[in-house]
Design a protein around this motif. Sequence first.
Motif, short mmCIF file in Angstrom:
data_model
loop_
_atom_site.label_atom_id
_atom_site.label_comp_id
_atom_site.label_asym_id
_atom_site.label_seq_id
_atom_site.Cartn_x
_atom_site.Cartn_y
_atom_site.Cartn_z
N ARG A 68 3.85 -15.85 10.35
CA ARG A 68 3.91 -14.69 11.24
C ARG A 68 3.24 -13.49 10.58
NH1 ARG A 68 9.24 -16.44 11.16
NH2 ARG A 68 9.94 -14.52 10.13
N ARG A 69 2.86 -12.52 11.39
CA ARG A 69 2.33 -11.27 10.86
C ARG A 69 3.49 -10.33 10.53
NH1 ARG A 69 -2.94 -10.12 10.89
NH2 ARG A 69 -4.32 -11.50 12.04
N TYR A 70 3.23 -9.44 9.57
CA TYR A 70 4.26 -8.46 9.22
C TYR A 70 3.61 -7.09 9.09
CZ TYR A 70 8.14 -6.12 6.97
OH TYR A 70 9.15 -5.23 6.69
N ILE A 71 4.21 -6.10 9.75
CA ILE A 71 3.80 -4.70 9.60
C ILE A 71 5.02 -3.91 9.18
CG2 ILE A 71 2.99 -2.63 10.77
CD1 ILE A 71 1.21 -4.29 12.48
N SER A 72 4.87 -3.11 8.13
CA SER A 72 5.97 -2.33 7.60
C SER A 72 6.65 -1.51 8.70
CB SER A 72 5.45 -1.39 6.51
OG SER A 72 6.50 -0.89 5.73
N PRO A 73 7.97 -1.51 8.77
CA PRO A 73 8.68 -0.77 9.83
C PRO A 73 8.30 0.70 9.91
CG PRO A 73 10.20 -2.20 8.66
CD PRO A 73 8.91 -2.26 7.89
N SER A 74 8.00 1.31 8.77
CA SER A 74 7.71 2.74 8.78
C SER A 74 6.40 3.09 9.46
CB SER A 74 7.68 3.27 7.34
OG SER A 74 6.62 2.70 6.61
N LEU A 78 2.63 -4.01 3.93
CA LEU A 78 3.90 -3.42 3.53
C LEU A 78 3.65 -2.12 2.80
CD1 LEU A 78 7.01 -3.82 3.29
CD2 LEU A 78 6.57 -4.97 1.10
N VAL A 79 4.30 -1.04 3.25
CA VAL A 79 4.18 0.25 2.59
C VAL A 79 5.11 0.28 1.38
CG1 VAL A 79 4.53 2.75 2.88
CG2 VAL A 79 3.55 1.40 4.74
N LYS A 80 4.63 0.87 0.28
CA LYS A 80 5.38 0.83 -0.98
C LYS A 80 6.76 1.47 -0.87
CE LYS A 80 1.68 0.33 -4.35
NZ LYS A 80 1.02 0.88 -5.56
N THR A 81 6.89 2.49 -0.03
CA THR A 81 8.20 3.13 0.11
C THR A 81 9.22 2.21 0.77
OG1 THR A 81 7.41 4.15 2.16
CG2 THR A 81 7.29 5.48 0.15
N ALA A 101 4.92 0.82 11.90
CA ALA A 101 4.77 0.08 13.15
C ALA A 101 4.61 0.99 14.36
CB ALA A 101 5.94 -0.88 13.35
N PRO A 102 5.41 2.07 14.52
CA PRO A 102 5.22 2.93 15.70
C PRO A 102 3.84 3.58 15.75
CG PRO A 102 7.35 3.34 14.67
CD PRO A 102 6.57 2.49 13.72
N VAL A 103 3.34 4.00 14.60
CA VAL A 103 2.02 4.63 14.56
C VAL A 103 0.94 3.63 14.95
CG1 VAL A 103 0.34 5.78 13.08
CG2 VAL A 103 2.76 6.25 12.79
N VAL A 104 1.04 2.42 14.40
CA VAL A 104 0.05 1.39 14.69
C VAL A 104 0.09 1.00 16.16
CG1 VAL A 104 -0.68 -0.96 14.19
CG2 VAL A 104 0.06 0.54 12.34
N SER A 155 0.81 -1.21 0.00
CA SER A 155 0.00 0.00 0.00
C SER A 155 0.84 1.26 0.00
CB SER A 155 -0.91 0.01 1.23
OG SER A 155 -1.62 1.22 1.34
N GLN A 156 0.29 2.31 -0.61
CA GLN A 156 0.91 3.64 -0.51
C GLN A 156 0.43 4.38 0.73
OE1 GLN A 156 -0.45 6.43 -3.52
NE2 GLN A 156 -2.34 5.26 -3.80
N TYR A 157 -0.58 3.82 1.41
CA TYR A 157 -1.19 4.50 2.55
C TYR A 157 -0.54 4.09 3.85
CZ TYR A 157 -4.80 5.17 -0.97
OH TYR A 157 -5.47 5.47 -2.13
#
Length: 220
Positions: A126-132, A106-109, A134-137, A85-87
């Motif tokens: 496992r689950r994966y959340i884009s590092p960019s 995964l964020v496109k950037t 993760a803090p916001v989530v 996603s770009q979002y």
Amino acid sequence: MQSSERIRVLLADDHRILREALRSVLSAECDVVAEASSGEQAVQLVAQLKPHVAVVDISMPGIGGLAAARQIRRRSPACKVLVLSQYEDEEYVLEAFGEAHVAGYLVKTDAASALLDAVRAVHAGRRYISPSIAPVVLNRVNFATSKLSTAPATDHLTRRESEVLKLIAEGATAKEVASRLGLSPKTAQAHRENIKRKLALRTTAAMVMYAIKHKLVRLD
């Protein structure tokens, strides 16, 4: 990695140039078995080719990535869906992990550097959340679960209820929960309702956030 161990991946994005870039990144460890340019095409190809992982753009012509993810979960539950996603808005992430039951976001950037890690993680269950993001989530998780301070802690759940909650947070459907724990679908659903009642949770997304907060699931 031997060819028999390579991860079979489907790429779904309406931009051909991006698909080519993603294919290049994945080629070291994965076999890209097909490419799709719409949500409907992605659902059909996953059902036909049975890839291990579907990398699905959230914004595509037709039904879109999240609707496609929901259909893939119903029709091809063995395939892990990684949303691209770009979002970076956490609302998209919560919808993806909640209603769409995706395995990763995964964020496109971040795609070029993190794509292989993300595919490996979801393929391994496992689950994966884009590092960019993760803090916001996680901040959102902390905010949402802080409202539950008067609710019973996780250790007030029975062992079986904790197992059910963990599987739900990992994206398992009701049928998968029942199968993996050797329960009838009716019993699995009863455990789900008991968890929601005990923890004052109304939605699947809220259950996922609670499980993350109490470290029942990992964020890679």
